[in-house]
Design a protein around this motif. Structure first.
Motif, PDB file in Angstrom:
ATOM      1  N   MET A  80     -83.220   1.305 -45.173  1.00 16.50           N
ATOM      2  CA  MET A  80     -83.215  -0.139 -45.293  1.00 16.50           C
ATOM      3  C   MET A  80     -82.261  -0.773 -44.282  1.00 16.50           C
ATOM      4  SD  MET A  80     -82.415  -2.239 -48.820  1.00 16.50           S
ATOM      5  CE  MET A  80     -83.641  -1.324 -49.755  1.00 16.50           C
ATOM      6  N   THR A  81     -82.606  -1.948 -43.816  1.00 14.70           N
ATOM      7  CA  THR A  81     -81.694  -2.764 -43.017  1.00 14.70           C
ATOM      8  C   THR A  81     -81.682  -4.173 -43.598  1.00 14.70           C
ATOM      9  OG1 THR A  81     -83.410  -3.373 -41.436  1.00 14.70           O
ATOM     10  CG2 THR A  81     -82.043  -1.450 -40.895  1.00 14.70           C
ATOM     11  N   ALA A  82     -80.614  -4.898 -43.274  1.00 13.94           N
ATOM     12  CA  ALA A  82     -80.473  -6.260 -43.783  1.00 13.94           C
ATOM     13  C   ALA A  82     -80.110  -7.190 -42.648  1.00 13.94           C
ATOM     14  CB  ALA A  82     -79.405  -6.297 -44.871  1.00 13.94           C
ATOM     15  N   GLU A  83     -80.143  -8.478 -42.949  1.00 13.33           N
ATOM     16  CA  GLU A  83     -79.688  -9.481 -42.002  1.00 13.33           C
ATOM     17  C   GLU A  83     -78.273  -9.894 -42.384  1.00 13.33           C
ATOM     18  OE1 GLU A  83     -82.428 -12.684 -42.318  1.00 13.33           O
ATOM     19  OE2 GLU A  83     -83.925 -11.748 -41.007  1.00 13.33           O
ATOM     20  N   HIS A  84     -77.524 -10.240 -41.384  1.00 11.10           N
ATOM     21  CA  HIS A  84     -76.164 -10.730 -41.655  1.00 11.10           C
ATOM     22  C   HIS A  84     -76.270 -12.112 -42.308  1.00 11.10           C
ATOM     23  CE1 HIS A  84     -71.948 -11.805 -41.094  1.00 11.10           C
ATOM     24  NE2 HIS A  84     -71.707 -10.552 -40.730  1.00 11.10           N
ATOM     25  N   PRO A  85     -75.435 -12.408 -43.300  1.00  7.39           N
ATOM     26  CA  PRO A  85     -75.527 -13.726 -43.946  1.00  7.39           C
ATOM     27  C   PRO A  85     -75.230 -14.883 -43.002  1.00  7.39           C
ATOM     28  CG  PRO A  85     -73.600 -12.490 -44.723  1.00  7.39           C
ATOM     29  CD  PRO A  85     -74.457 -11.537 -43.973  1.00  7.39           C
ATOM     30  N   PHE A  86     -74.591 -14.622 -41.861  1.00  6.70           N
ATOM     31  CA  PHE A  86     -74.281 -15.682 -40.911  1.00  6.70           C
ATOM     32  C   PHE A  86     -75.234 -15.680 -39.724  1.00  6.70           C
ATOM     33  CE2 PHE A  86     -69.655 -15.079 -42.410  1.00  6.70           C
ATOM     34  CZ  PHE A  86     -69.857 -15.950 -43.482  1.00  6.70           C
ATOM     35  N   LYS A  87     -76.381 -15.065 -39.870  1.00  7.57           N
ATOM     36  CA  LYS A  87     -77.334 -14.970 -38.770  1.00  7.57           C
ATOM     37  C   LYS A  87     -77.614 -16.365 -38.189  1.00  7.57           C
ATOM     38  CE  LYS A  87     -81.988 -13.383 -37.564  1.00  7.57           C
ATOM     39  NZ  LYS A  87     -83.239 -12.762 -38.057  1.00  7.57           N
ATOM     40  N   GLY A  88     -77.463 -16.456 -36.863  1.00  2.00           N
ATOM     41  CA  GLY A  88     -77.726 -17.709 -36.177  1.00  2.00           C
ATOM     42  C   GLY A  88     -76.514 -18.592 -36.026  1.00  2.00           C
ATOM     43  N   LEU A  89     -75.442 -18.350 -36.772  1.00  2.00           N
ATOM     44  CA  LEU A  89     -74.261 -19.193 -36.681  1.00  2.00           C
ATOM     45  C   LEU A  89     -73.615 -19.025 -35.311  1.00  2.00           C
ATOM     46  CD1 LEU A  89     -72.135 -21.068 -37.975  1.00  2.00           C
ATOM     47  CD2 LEU A  89     -70.957 -19.014 -38.767  1.00  2.00           C
ATOM     48  N   PRO A 121     -77.454  -2.079 -40.939  1.00  2.00           N
ATOM     49  CA  PRO A 121     -78.017  -0.885 -41.579  1.00  2.00           C
ATOM     50  C   PRO A 121     -77.267  -0.529 -42.860  1.00  2.00           C
ATOM     51  CG  PRO A 121     -76.607  -0.239 -39.768  1.00  2.00           C
ATOM     52  CD  PRO A 121     -76.676  -1.738 -39.731  1.00  2.00           C
ATOM     53  N   LEU A 122     -77.973   0.182 -43.748  1.00  2.00           N
ATOM     54  CA  LEU A 122     -77.334   0.727 -44.951  1.00  2.00           C
ATOM     55  C   LEU A 122     -77.004   2.186 -44.687  1.00  2.00           C
ATOM     56  CD1 LEU A 122     -78.597  -1.918 -46.135  1.00  2.00           C
ATOM     57  CD2 LEU A 122     -78.750  -0.682 -48.308  1.00  2.00           C
ATOM     58  N   LEU A 123     -75.747   2.560 -44.949  1.00  2.00           N
ATOM     59  CA  LEU A 123     -75.258   3.895 -44.641  1.00  2.00           C
ATOM     60  C   LEU A 123     -74.719   4.561 -45.900  1.00  2.00           C
ATOM     61  CD1 LEU A 123     -73.122   2.996 -41.480  1.00  2.00           C
ATOM     62  CD2 LEU A 123     -75.513   3.756 -41.519  1.00  2.00           C
ATOM     63  N   PRO A 124     -74.975   5.852 -46.068  1.00  2.00           N
ATOM     64  CA  PRO A 124     -74.373   6.553 -47.211  1.00  2.00           C
ATOM     65  C   PRO A 124     -72.866   6.733 -46.996  1.00  2.00           C
ATOM     66  CG  PRO A 124     -75.531   8.108 -45.811  1.00  2.00           C
ATOM     67  CD  PRO A 124     -75.832   6.743 -45.261  1.00  2.00           C
ATOM     68  N   GLY A 125     -72.106   6.649 -48.076  1.00  2.00           N
ATOM     69  CA  GLY A 125     -70.652   6.795 -47.960  1.00  2.00           C
ATOM     70  C   GLY A 125     -70.059   7.409 -49.212  1.00  2.00           C
ATOM     71  N   ASP A 126     -69.229   8.431 -49.042  1.00  2.00           N
ATOM     72  CA  ASP A 126     -68.599   9.083 -50.190  1.00  2.00           C
ATOM     73  C   ASP A 126     -67.583   8.181 -50.884  1.00  2.00           C
ATOM     74  OD1 ASP A 126     -70.052  11.374 -49.710  1.00  2.00           O
ATOM     75  OD2 ASP A 126     -68.472  12.302 -48.477  1.00  2.00           O
ATOM     76  N   HIS A 127     -67.096   7.163 -50.193  1.00  2.00           N
ATOM     77  CA  HIS A 127     -66.069   6.292 -50.764  1.00  2.00           C
ATOM     78  C   HIS A 127     -66.646   5.237 -51.700  1.00  2.00           C
ATOM     79  CE1 HIS A 127     -67.657   4.210 -47.242  1.00  2.00           C
ATOM     80  NE2 HIS A 127     -67.110   3.079 -47.655  1.00  2.00           N
ATOM     81  N   VAL A 128     -67.976   5.177 -51.810  1.00  2.00           N
ATOM     82  CA  VAL A 128     -68.616   4.150 -52.642  1.00  2.00           C
ATOM     83  C   VAL A 128     -68.734   4.641 -54.081  1.00  2.00           C
ATOM     84  CG1 VAL A 128     -70.642   2.684 -52.931  1.00  2.00           C
ATOM     85  CG2 VAL A 128     -69.919   3.391 -50.628  1.00  2.00           C
ATOM     86  N   THR A 129     -68.353   3.774 -55.026  1.00  2.00           N
ATOM     87  CA  THR A 129     -68.469   4.100 -56.455  1.00  2.00           C
ATOM     88  C   THR A 129     -69.089   2.920 -57.190  1.00  2.00           C
ATOM     89  OG1 THR A 129     -66.327   3.166 -57.112  1.00  2.00           O
ATOM     90  CG2 THR A 129     -66.313   5.416 -56.258  1.00  2.00           C
ATOM     91  N   ALA A 165     -72.684   6.666 -35.772  1.00  2.00           N
ATOM     92  CA  ALA A 165     -72.929   5.983 -34.498  1.00  2.00           C
ATOM     93  C   ALA A 165     -74.060   6.613 -33.696  1.00  2.00           C
ATOM     94  CB  ALA A 165     -71.643   5.961 -33.678  1.00  2.00           C
ATOM     95  N   LYS A 166     -74.082   7.933 -33.642  1.00  2.00           N
ATOM     96  CA  LYS A 166     -75.115   8.599 -32.832  1.00  2.00           C
ATOM     97  C   LYS A 166     -76.509   8.263 -33.340  1.00  2.00           C
ATOM     98  CE  LYS A 166     -76.497  13.152 -31.117  1.00  2.00           C
ATOM     99  NZ  LYS A 166     -76.190  14.608 -31.131  1.00  2.00           N
ATOM    100  N   ASP A 167     -76.722   8.368 -34.630  1.00  2.00           N
ATOM    101  CA  ASP A 167     -78.037   8.065 -35.213  1.00  2.00           C
ATOM    102  C   ASP A 167     -78.381   6.594 -35.040  1.00  2.00           C
ATOM    103  OD1 ASP A 167     -78.312  10.685 -36.000  1.00  2.00           O
ATOM    104  OD2 ASP A 167     -77.562  10.332 -38.043  1.00  2.00           O
ATOM    105  N   LEU A 168     -77.366   5.741 -35.171  1.00  2.00           N
ATOM    106  CA  LEU A 168     -77.627   4.302 -35.036  1.00  2.00           C
ATOM    107  C   LEU A 168     -78.045   3.962 -33.611  1.00  2.00           C
ATOM    108  CD1 LEU A 168     -74.639   2.885 -37.145  1.00  2.00           C
ATOM    109  CD2 LEU A 168     -77.046   2.986 -37.814  1.00  2.00           C
ATOM    110  N   ARG A 169     -77.364   4.561 -32.650  1.00  2.22           N
ATOM    111  CA  ARG A 169     -77.735   4.295 -31.251  1.00  2.22           C
ATOM    112  C   ARG A 169     -79.147   4.774 -30.965  1.00  2.22           C
ATOM    113  NH1 ARG A 169     -72.164   5.535 -30.289  1.00  2.22           N
ATOM    114  NH2 ARG A 169     -72.650   7.734 -29.918  1.00  2.22           N
ATOM    115  N   ALA A 170     -79.542   5.870 -31.606  1.00  5.95           N
ATOM    116  CA  ALA A 170     -80.900   6.378 -31.415  1.00  5.95           C
ATOM    117  C   ALA A 170     -81.935   5.385 -31.936  1.00  5.95           C
ATOM    118  CB  ALA A 170     -81.064   7.718 -32.139  1.00  5.95           C
ATOM    119  N   LYS A 171     -81.530   4.528 -32.862  1.00  2.00           N
ATOM    120  CA  LYS A 171     -82.418   3.499 -33.414  1.00  2.00           C
ATOM    121  C   LYS A 171     -82.292   2.177 -32.675  1.00  2.00           C
ATOM    122  CE  LYS A 171     -82.121   5.500 -38.060  1.00  2.00           C
ATOM    123  NZ  LYS A 171     -81.664   5.301 -39.464  1.00  2.00           N
TER     124      LYS A 171
END
Length: 997
Positions: A329-338, A347-355, A381-387
């Protein structure tokens, strides 16, 4: 004999001493300090200890910017106790005081005192001459406070090399600090990176974890919407499994943050594959702004209720949302266009620090404003750049806390100018409000609130810090070192990084108390790379040259020129006109940039082991012990460990001792506003340094301690009892003619006291080894009050005062008092240096100092456990007798215990056996005692805690002796001395023969 009436007081061996009962410590102690300085006591100690094994406590440097406080006093007294105790136990225990001289607080003072207060503009430090002049002003300021603090430490009784201390601003020290930095550069551990670091807007510099403390703080909190791009759900079109169509549904991922100002820096959203998520539709809403019925959100199932409550709405779950869906999934920034910005995908990224403990189950990720955010972003970063996603990290906030051009709509392009996170005074700026207002205007705010929590503050300015992405110089914690710096022959570990070395060193170090090891280990396990650079003027520079990519010049010739210049001119040489060309030499035409950042002062203090322990022949490396406050697990212990492990492969210490902090009597923190501060200068002026030292010695220093008027008075009272004990011994020893009595010829009571000294010798030595000063002080105080003043001295006064010159009992007692004094004064020397010096010189007028003595060698033959057990029982019986007499004294039936000759009934056979051959009248200080087997009458006096002993009071028969005041039936038996007992008459006759009557 003449018929002249004898003044019997002149025939007694009464105590005689000039040692005053009233100590007068505030007046006496400065005189003793002056005597030590005049006689060169420190130098004499070094000469006396020449050739002995060294024991080195390396001094953690206090900051040279003000008078000492109670924390300094506690710290220095503890160090002095340790060094003195080892010095008096056969070591060369040299104490070299040191000072931390660089850093921001001194800069602030110079700016305030020399510029702001005088209306002068701060010089342009980009100009070499102005920079050097400013640094010289800082140096002079530190030099002044070193002198002031040094005098104050010596007033506490601290002995050390105050004429030749170490300072981090000494030219040799600055050269050595720079040399240590260059070792990190040479090994490849030093690198320039752009990471979020804790940044003080007030101080305009990066801060390390060691420079941060956590305080209560109220943060603005927001729940914000991030609209999802192309979210489809399945809609059934028939009964079959494949009968469905995909329908695009407008939905937002919901995030929660306590730092709304970081939203312009958002570049991703983190989720956890371990958390259950769902898509929820708003059914009803009762709010002035925010979500309305029909809106959909992805939220963690466990947190949907709290989110709904916060936004005053109700939700209905429409479907589960699995981690695999979130990952794509990807999202738009809430300030898009500002401001023409924020067009990128989020992008949505998995993270071990999330609870799913709090918030929404999603973590807003701004890689320029948080360590975990940075790690999550760079890992992906590497995967994101590939996208096709740009992974550059924006610099959205500048060093003054203003939004930059990388935060469109909030930076310089904003109407009214850039919003600010924190102002120069450390107060909240308008950044949060600007961000929240924009969220509301765009219908991107779900809810808002406030949260009180622990937040990092600079421990110098006491103002909140921010996490800010900025180029800094770091030391790798996890880069392989391949054996760099290890001593010859040392085995390289399988994983040889700064972190693994430090953890191994912690395991090899003794910690007092033991939990310090756990604390420091946890800090090293979790700490990020060590940020070394500071954007200041006063300190040792990061003296390297780098290219535009941050690669460091590794040229031994260049480095040698730098270190040679620092050795001769100090670190000012780096900032002097023409320094770049001077150091680069023939390479000056190459495109090397001269780094102008200043080293973290913790690197300075972490390097002190090099130019003290290694470079001074009167010390040694590693130190036997470091001792500082418990906050130094993240400070000096920490930086010294990392510095030495990175360059030498091990810690610069074998043991680490930590002490707590001093609180007010009621347990609250000392503060000026509460008026509960205790200043060591006041205590010394009113009561004396030895009172302060006694408090230190009797407290559980490894925990937080308390101090105030009543606690000081308690220590004054204890000190008086101890001083009176010493005074009585000195008075008694005025009659010491140096005679000896063999142990076998001594009465049991004297042998008992020598046994107690043997016991105490073990306690004292083990206590000093264990740094358990409270046990030592308590044992010696109890011994002085309970065993000596209230027992032995009390019992032996009659024999010491009245016995004949030839009396073995009197002579033996004098010998024992001599040993008692010798042991007590020497054992107490490290704890109470002024009082013990005064007592020692009173006893030995021609002596140099008690502190040049060694602890006494207590003979093994003094130990007699059987005798001690016997007298333990004797003293139990004595307790019952004295209890009965106290009752009679209270009833005014007697005035003195010598008026009594009680009957003592003993039913306990062990107690009866113990007293069978003991003169209980002597022990109980009565004129007579009769011991009877049996329980005794019902109305006899008893103590519940001593079973089998009963006492019946009887008045002493006979006549009161005019000399000893004992009641005996033989008063007048010698016609020449008709008013004294036979014992006293014999003593008088002997004195007469010796011409002393």
């Amino acid at each position: 004999m003449t018929d002249t009436k004898i003044d019997y007081s002149t025939t007694l061996y009464l105590p005689q001493t000039d040692f005053p009962m009233r100590a007068g410590l505030p007046e006496k102690e400065p005189q003793i300090v002056a005597r030590w300085q005049e006689m060169g006591l420190y130098k004499l100690l070094r000469e006396d200890a020449a050739g002995r094994p060294k024991y080195v406590l390396h001094d953690g440097p206090p900051y040279a910017n003000g008078n000492i406080h109670i924390g300094h006093a506690l710290n220095k007294i503890l160090k002095d106790i340790i060094t003195r105790s080892f010095q008096m136990r056969g070591f060369d225990s040299n104490y070299v005081p040191g000072w931390d001289c660089h850093g921001l607080p001194i800069e602030w003072k110079i700016e305030e005192e020399n510029y702001r207060s005088k209306g002068r503009a701060k010089p342009d430090l980009s100009q070499p001459a102005a920079m050097v002049e400013f640094r010289q002003e800082c140096r002079a300021y530190a030099e002044n406070w070193i002198k002031v603090q040094g005098a104050e430490f010596q007033r506490l009784g601290v002995i050390g090399d105050f004429d030749n201390p170490y300072t981090t601003m000494n030219f040799h020290a600055e050269s050595r600090i720079a040399g240590e930095l260059l070792k990190f550069a040479k090994s490849g551990q030093l690198y320039r990176g752009s990471k979020p670091v804790m940044w003080s807007v007030v101080e305009r510099t990066a801060l390390a974890e060691a420079e941060v403390e956590y305080q209560d703080y109220e943060s603005d909190t927001v729940w914000a919407k991030f609209p999802v791009k192309e979210f489809f759900r399945r809609v059934a079109t028939g009964p079959g499994e494949n009968d469905f169509r995909l329908e695009e549904v407008p939905v937002s991922v919901l995030i929660w943050t306590t730092t709304p100002w970081t939203l312009p820096g958002n570049r991703a959203i983190a989720f956890s594959p371990k958390v259950q998520y769902g898509m929820y539709r708003v059914v009803s809403a009762e709010n002035d702004y925010g979500p309305q019925p029909g809106e959909r959100f992805v939220i963690a199932d466990a947190l949907v209720g709290s989110c709904a409550e916060k936004a005053k709405l109700t939700f209905e779950k429409e479907s589960a949302v699995h981690a695999a869906v979130l990952a794509g999934m990807t999202a738009e920034h809430p300030f898009k266009g500002l401001g023409g910005g924020y067009e990128f995908v989020v992008p949505l990224l998995p993270g071990d620090h999330v609870t799913d403990d709090a918030g929404t189950g999603f973590v807003h990720t701004a890689p320029g404003h948080g360590r975990e955010d940075f790690d999550a972003w760079t890992d992906a970063a590497k995967d994101l750049r590939a996208k096709g996603i740009d992974t550059a990290i924006p610099f959205t906030v500048d060093d003054a806390g203003f939004f930059t051009k990388d935060a469109p709509g909030f930076g310089p392009d904003r109407e009214g100018g850039a919003a600010r996170v924190i102002d120069d005074n450390g107060k909240k700026g308008d950044a949060n409000k600007a961000v929240i207002d924009e969220l509301i205007a765009r219908n991107m705010l779900f809810a808002r609130g406030k949260l009180k929590h622990q937040y990092p503050h600079s421990w110098r300015s006491k103002k909140a810090v921010i996490f800010r992405n900025t180029p800094q110089w770091f030391v790798h914690m996890d880069k392989e070192l391949d054996g760099y710096g290890l001593p010859a022959g040392a085995k390289k570990a399988q994983s040889d990084t700064l972190r693994t070395r430090a953890l191994a060193a912690i395991d090899a170090t003794r910690f007092v108390p033991a939990q310090g090891q756990t604390r420091l280990r946890a800090m090293i396990e979790e700490r990020p790379d060590w940020v070394l650079s500071r954007q200041r003027a006063w300190g040792v520079p990061i003296c390297v040259f780098a290219d535009e990519d941050g690669n460091v010049l590794k040229d031994d010739a260049v480095n040698a020129r730098i270190l040679e210049a620092f050795e001769k001119e100090g670190a000012d040489a780096w900032f002097a006109e023409g320094a770049r060309e001077r150091f680069l030499g023939s390479r000056a035409n190459e495109p090397w940039t001269m780094v102008k950042d200043i080293l973290d002062v913790w690197f300075d203090s972490g390097s002190t082991h090099t130019f003290t322990l290694e470079d001074r022949p009167d010390l040694k490396w590693p130190a036997d012990v470091y001792l500082e406050g418990s906050d130094q697990h993240r400070g000096w212990f920490h930086s010294s460990l990392l510095e030495a492990c990175g360059t030498r492969g091990r810690a610069p210490y074998d043991a680490v001792i930590t002490h707590g902090f001093t609180m007010a009597e009621d347990g609250r923190k000392m503060s000026k506003s509460l008026g509960n501060q205790v200043f060591p200068q006041d205590v010394m002026k009113q009561s004396g340094a030895d009172i302060l030292r006694l408090w230190v010695a009797t407290t559980d220093y490894w925990e937080d301690q308390r101090l105030g008027k009543s606690i000081i008075q308690t220590n004054i009272d204890a000190y008086r009892k101890l001083r009176n004990t010493i005074r009585w011994m000195l008075g008694t020893l005025a009659h010491d003619e140096g005679e000896e009595v063999a142990l076998a010829d001594m009465p049991e009571l004297e042998r008992l006291m020598l046994h107690r000294l043997s016991e105490l010798d073990e306690i004292v030595r083990k206590g000093y080894d264990a740094f358990d000063f409270k046990r030592i002080a308590k044992s010696l105080l109890d011994f002085a009050v309970v065993d000596l003043s209230a027992f032995y001295f009390d019992v032996r006064k009659d024999a010491l005062y009245c016995d004949a010159p030839s009396s073995v009992r009197r002579k033996a007692s004098v010998v024992v008092v001599r040993h008692l004094f010798d042991c007590m004064v020497k054992w107490l020397g490290p704890l109470l240096p002024f009082t013990t010096e005064e007592a020692w010189l009173d006893r030995n007028p021609g002596a140099r100092s008690v502190h040049l003595e060694q602890f006494p060698d207590v003979p093994a033959g003094w130990r007699d456990e059987a005798l001690a057990e016997k007298w333990r029982k004797v003293r139990l019986v004595r307790r019952v007798v004295t209890g009965a007499l106290e009752l009679k004294r209270a009833e005014k039936a007697i005035g003195s215990s010598l008026e009594a000759a009680p009957r003592v009934f003993i039913a306990d056979p062990e107690l009866a056996a113990a007293v069978a051959d003991v003169d209980m009248a002597e022990v109980a200080i009565t004129s007579g005692i009769s011991v009877v087997a049996g329980e005794g009458p019902a109305d006899a006096f008893r103590l519940d805690e001593v079973k089998g002993v009963a006492v019946v009071f009887e008045a002493a028969p006979g006549t009161k002796c005019a000399r000893s005041w004992r009641y005996t039936t033989d008063v007048g038996s010698d016609p020449e001395f008709p008013d004294v007992s036979a014992r006293d008459a014999a003593a008088l006759r002997e004195l007469e023969t010796l011409g002393r009557l």
